[in-house]
Scaffold this motif. Sequence first.
Motif, PDB file in Angstrom:
ATOM      1  N   GLY A  22      62.543  -0.471  32.103  1.00 52.55           N
ATOM      2  CA  GLY A  22      63.884  -0.979  32.340  1.00 52.55           C
ATOM      3  C   GLY A  22      64.123  -1.335  33.794  1.00 52.55           C
ATOM      4  N   ILE A  23      65.086  -2.222  34.004  1.00 50.86           N
ATOM      5  CA  ILE A  23      65.467  -2.641  35.348  1.00 50.86           C
ATOM      6  C   ILE A  23      66.983  -2.649  35.443  1.00 50.86           C
ATOM      7  CG2 ILE A  23      63.391  -4.002  35.802  1.00 50.86           C
ATOM      8  CD1 ILE A  23      64.967  -6.497  35.023  1.00 50.86           C
ATOM      9  N   ASP A  24      67.466  -2.477  36.675  1.00 52.69           N
ATOM     10  CA  ASP A  24      68.903  -2.547  36.980  1.00 52.69           C
ATOM     11  C   ASP A  24      69.707  -1.620  36.065  1.00 52.69           C
ATOM     12  OD1 ASP A  24      68.256  -4.372  38.922  1.00 52.69           O
ATOM     13  OD2 ASP A  24      68.599  -6.112  37.617  1.00 52.69           O
ATOM     14  N   GLY A  25      70.644  -2.169  35.276  1.00 50.80           N
ATOM     15  CA  GLY A  25      71.514  -1.336  34.456  1.00 50.80           C
ATOM     16  C   GLY A  25      70.843  -0.716  33.260  1.00 50.80           C
ATOM     17  N   ASP A  26      69.665  -1.241  32.873  1.00 48.81           N
ATOM     18  CA  ASP A  26      68.945  -0.708  31.715  1.00 48.81           C
ATOM     19  C   ASP A  26      67.796   0.194  32.124  1.00 48.81           C
ATOM     20  OD1 ASP A  26      70.526  -1.946  29.837  1.00 48.81           O
ATOM     21  OD2 ASP A  26      69.312  -3.772  29.812  1.00 48.81           O
ATOM     22  N   ILE A  27      67.823   0.721  33.333  1.00 60.52           N
ATOM     23  CA  ILE A  27      66.717   1.552  33.799  1.00 60.52           C
ATOM     24  C   ILE A  27      66.647   2.849  32.999  1.00 60.52           C
ATOM     25  CG2 ILE A  27      68.033   2.786  35.576  1.00 60.52           C
ATOM     26  CD1 ILE A  27      65.530   2.517  37.374  1.00 60.52           C
ATOM     27  N   GLU A  28      65.465   3.380  32.906  1.00 60.55           N
ATOM     28  CA  GLU A  28      65.205   4.575  32.121  1.00 60.55           C
ATOM     29  C   GLU A  28      65.780   5.825  32.792  1.00 60.55           C
ATOM     30  OE1 GLU A  28      61.283   6.630  29.986  1.00 60.55           O
ATOM     31  OE2 GLU A  28      61.047   5.270  31.696  1.00 60.55           O
ATOM     32  N   SER A 116      77.215  13.517  29.695  1.00 64.07           N
ATOM     33  CA  SER A 116      77.524  13.965  28.335  1.00 64.07           C
ATOM     34  C   SER A 116      76.601  15.122  27.948  1.00 64.07           C
ATOM     35  CB  SER A 116      77.356  12.806  27.360  1.00 64.07           C
ATOM     36  OG  SER A 116      77.580  13.223  26.038  1.00 64.07           O
ATOM     37  N   HIS A 117      77.103  16.035  27.130  1.00 61.89           N
ATOM     38  CA  HIS A 117      76.322  17.215  26.754  1.00 61.89           C
ATOM     39  C   HIS A 117      75.287  16.914  25.677  1.00 61.89           C
ATOM     40  CE1 HIS A 117      78.474  20.137  29.177  1.00 61.89           C
ATOM     41  NE2 HIS A 117      79.595  19.556  28.821  1.00 61.89           N
ATOM     42  N   THR A 118      75.490  15.866  24.905  1.00 59.15           N
ATOM     43  CA  THR A 118      74.525  15.492  23.873  1.00 59.15           C
ATOM     44  C   THR A 118      74.057  14.059  24.125  1.00 59.15           C
ATOM     45  OG1 THR A 118      76.332  14.771  22.427  1.00 59.15           O
ATOM     46  CG2 THR A 118      75.503  17.016  22.139  1.00 59.15           C
ATOM     47  N   LYS A 119      72.870  13.758  23.646  1.00 62.80           N
ATOM     48  CA  LYS A 119      72.292  12.441  23.870  1.00 62.80           C
ATOM     49  C   LYS A 119      72.950  11.395  22.982  1.00 62.80           C
ATOM     50  CE  LYS A 119      68.296  11.031  22.226  1.00 62.80           C
ATOM     51  NZ  LYS A 119      66.856  10.859  21.970  1.00 62.80           N
ATOM     52  N   LYS A 120      73.163  10.202  23.554  1.00 64.96           N
ATOM     53  CA  LYS A 120      73.672   9.052  22.806  1.00 64.96           C
ATOM     54  C   LYS A 120      72.604   7.964  22.804  1.00 64.96           C
ATOM     55  CE  LYS A 120      77.168   9.214  25.560  1.00 64.96           C
ATOM     56  NZ  LYS A 120      78.392   8.949  26.324  1.00 64.96           N
ATOM     57  N   TYR A 121      72.621   7.135  21.799  1.00 66.09           N
ATOM     58  CA  TYR A 121      71.578   6.124  21.685  1.00 66.09           C
ATOM     59  C   TYR A 121      72.109   4.909  20.940  1.00 66.09           C
ATOM     60  CZ  TYR A 121      71.050   7.783  16.867  1.00 66.09           C
ATOM     61  OH  TYR A 121      71.286   8.135  15.560  1.00 66.09           O
ATOM     62  N   TYR A 136      62.694   4.142  24.855  1.00 69.80           N
ATOM     63  CA  TYR A 136      63.138   4.966  25.969  1.00 69.80           C
ATOM     64  C   TYR A 136      64.652   5.025  25.974  1.00 69.80           C
ATOM     65  CZ  TYR A 136      64.324   0.727  28.647  1.00 69.80           C
ATOM     66  OH  TYR A 136      64.876  -0.451  29.079  1.00 69.80           O
ATOM     67  N   ASP A 137      65.208   6.058  26.617  1.00 71.01           N
ATOM     68  CA  ASP A 137      66.650   6.241  26.738  1.00 71.01           C
ATOM     69  C   ASP A 137      67.141   5.648  28.048  1.00 71.01           C
ATOM     70  OD1 ASP A 137      66.770   7.628  24.328  1.00 71.01           O
ATOM     71  OD2 ASP A 137      66.282   9.533  25.310  1.00 71.01           O
ATOM     72  N   ARG A 138      68.220   4.890  27.976  1.00 73.29           N
ATOM     73  CA  ARG A 138      68.815   4.303  29.188  1.00 73.29           C
ATOM     74  C   ARG A 138      69.602   5.359  29.949  1.00 73.29           C
ATOM     75  NH1 ARG A 138      66.261   1.298  25.401  1.00 73.29           N
ATOM     76  NH2 ARG A 138      66.341  -0.934  25.838  1.00 73.29           N
ATOM     77  N   LEU A 139      69.593   5.232  31.266  1.00 68.99           N
ATOM     78  CA  LEU A 139      70.325   6.187  32.103  1.00 68.99           C
ATOM     79  C   LEU A 139      71.816   6.101  31.848  1.00 68.99           C
ATOM     80  CD1 LEU A 139      70.419   8.268  34.406  1.00 68.99           C
ATOM     81  CD2 LEU A 139      70.385   6.371  36.029  1.00 68.99           C
ATOM     82  N   ALA A 140      72.329   4.908  31.589  1.00 72.06           N
ATOM     83  CA  ALA A 140      73.767   4.737  31.367  1.00 72.06           C
ATOM     84  C   ALA A 140      74.237   5.459  30.124  1.00 72.06           C
ATOM     85  CB  ALA A 140      74.106   3.248  31.278  1.00 72.06           C
ATOM     86  N   TRP A 141      73.353   5.679  29.141  1.00 76.84           N
ATOM     87  CA  TRP A 141      73.757   6.366  27.915  1.00 76.84           C
ATOM     88  C   TRP A 141      74.144   7.819  28.168  1.00 76.84           C
ATOM     89  CZ3 TRP A 141      69.187   4.595  24.250  1.00 76.84           C
ATOM     90  CH2 TRP A 141      69.310   3.218  24.024  1.00 76.84           C
ATOM     91  N   SER A 142      73.640   8.412  29.230  1.00 77.35           N
ATOM     92  CA  SER A 142      73.936   9.820  29.498  1.00 77.35           C
ATOM     93  C   SER A 142      75.304  10.025  30.146  1.00 77.35           C
ATOM     94  CB  SER A 142      72.852  10.426  30.395  1.00 77.35           C
ATOM     95  OG  SER A 142      72.785   9.724  31.624  1.00 77.35           O
ATOM     96  N   LEU A 143      75.978   8.938  30.531  1.00 70.34           N
ATOM     97  CA  LEU A 143      77.311   9.069  31.125  1.00 70.34           C
ATOM     98  C   LEU A 143      78.337   9.408  30.055  1.00 70.34           C
ATOM     99  CD1 LEU A 143      77.323   6.047  33.594  1.00 70.34           C
ATOM    100  CD2 LEU A 143      77.421   8.458  34.206  1.00 70.34           C
ATOM    101  N   LEU A 155      78.816   0.517  19.019  1.00 74.77           N
ATOM    102  CA  LEU A 155      79.116   1.888  19.391  1.00 74.77           C
ATOM    103  C   LEU A 155      77.825   2.697  19.471  1.00 74.77           C
ATOM    104  CD1 LEU A 155      81.553   3.843  19.843  1.00 74.77           C
ATOM    105  CD2 LEU A 155      81.321   4.450  17.428  1.00 74.77           C
ATOM    106  N   LEU A 156      77.702   3.499  20.530  1.00 78.05           N
ATOM    107  CA  LEU A 156      76.550   4.384  20.651  1.00 78.05           C
ATOM    108  C   LEU A 156      76.687   5.556  19.685  1.00 78.05           C
ATOM    109  CD1 LEU A 156      76.105   4.583  24.542  1.00 78.05           C
ATOM    110  CD2 LEU A 156      74.832   3.162  22.938  1.00 78.05           C
ATOM    111  N   LEU A 157      75.587   5.957  19.100  1.00 74.99           N
ATOM    112  CA  LEU A 157      75.582   7.083  18.163  1.00 74.99           C
ATOM    113  C   LEU A 157      75.130   8.348  18.878  1.00 74.99           C
ATOM    114  CD1 LEU A 157      73.917   5.374  15.063  1.00 74.99           C
ATOM    115  CD2 LEU A 157      76.340   5.491  15.660  1.00 74.99           C
ATOM    116  N   ASP A 158      75.704   9.466  18.518  1.00 73.78           N
ATOM    117  CA  ASP A 158      75.320  10.746  19.112  1.00 73.78           C
ATOM    118  C   ASP A 158      74.786  11.731  18.086  1.00 73.78           C
ATOM    119  OD1 ASP A 158      77.687  11.113  17.812  1.00 73.78           O
ATOM    120  OD2 ASP A 158      78.621  12.335  19.379  1.00 73.78           O
TER     121      ASP A 158
END
Length: 471
Positions: A22-28, A116-121, A136-143, A155-158
């Motif tokens: 990933g690059i920029d906003g989609d980085i791992e 976030s306490h649980t992973k989103k994808y 791979y999981d994006r860094l932005a998903w953990s916000l 919508l992201l699923l958790d």
Amino acid sequence: MHHKEYLRCHPRSKVRCLDILGIDGDIESLTSFVGRLAWHHSIKPSVLVCELIDPGKSPGFCNLEIASGFNSMTLKTGKIIGRVAAITGEPIDTVASMTFFHLHDQIEPSARGLISHTKKYCPQCYCEDVSSACRYDRLAWSLQGVTHCKKHNCLLLDKCTHCNASQPYLSTKCEIGFCHYCEQALFSAYPKHESVSGLEKSEVWASLVRSDFDLENGYHSDSIQVVLNEVARQFYPLSVGAFADFVNSDRHSAMGWLSGEMKPALISIQRVFDRLEIPWTNVLTGRLNLKEIVEMTQKAISREGVIERAVLRKENPRVRDQDEPDVCMLPAKRKRNAALSQKIDRYLDQIIGGSVEPTSRARIAAQFCVSVGYLESLFYLKVKRISEIYNHHLAERSDRRLDALRSEFIASLKVTYQAGNPPTWKNVCQHFHEDMLKRYTKTEISNVRKEILPKFFLFYRRDKAELAESY
């Protein structure tokens, strides 16, 4: 010789490093990178973390502590970044780009409300990863504020759509893209499309990701303290109280931000710059320079007419706008908050000065009917100092308790030895005080027993052998 010089200049890594996806906003994210690194070496992620990255970690780390320890901006995140860079041979700036450590000097270190306490994808992103390289999981998903995928507008699923279980950031059973519990494919789920407002909010939060961060030089020339001081200076000739009232904050917190005694919490930064109609993520990530922030602040002040109304009220106290709240109702709560903050501040000073016995943060918060997070957000430096004093106090008290327990134990052993009985645990317990088992825990008694009893056994056997030789 050439190889020795090369290895001296370029130390070998402990594991074979992988390319960061990933690059920029989609980085791992760092958790995704560590998971892929572990499965690439055919070991579980928990083994890699507990042995090399964070030794001594408890087995249940995958669900709770991993969220705020790896992808966040805490002090522990900085240590983990150094460890991952050391074992992989990657530059430390490259590893730090997979976290939010670039916000470490901007907001309070506890990072409440960030991760976030649980992973989103996103199922569609997982499907595209299969065709391109690997999942791979994006860094932005953990916000915590990111609820939508900006690429697919879904919508992201958790949770897993098969077993409805929340997913940990690191799975010890299967690779990324599969459920930790039922091991079914997460990318087979059907994406859900929701409102546009949630998508806009997710895009704002996702802009906190910065992959071009330089850990040594950074991208900020102005810290959040400098920015807030310049913003508060635009309220001249009014006092700091006018700035605090305008951004809906109490005066004590505003004074702490401006003096540098404490860093503002993430929710406080959102409230301040949303009131000024300034993109708060651009302030934190350095996309807005100080001059632009000052200009936008001046526009907000002139648009609201804050200074003009204050001057008008000073000339004629009876004049008040129709939309202005009742001065008899609104300041009462602020006065109570200010009085409570001053009371807590005096109590903390007494603990630091030694006039009051130190106690834990939870008890201090319960004493004043506030949360621990509120206490840390207002008095972070003092609470940190009190925690160090309290830990030292507990260590000294524990040493005194153990010394007293050793004395009682040795006295019981001497009585047992003088009576001519072997120093077994059963014989020693007969000479203990009745309340000894109530005053000390079983762990303390067991530790002292393991420390002292073997020495007396050796002494007893040696004395018994000498006595037999004399006969």
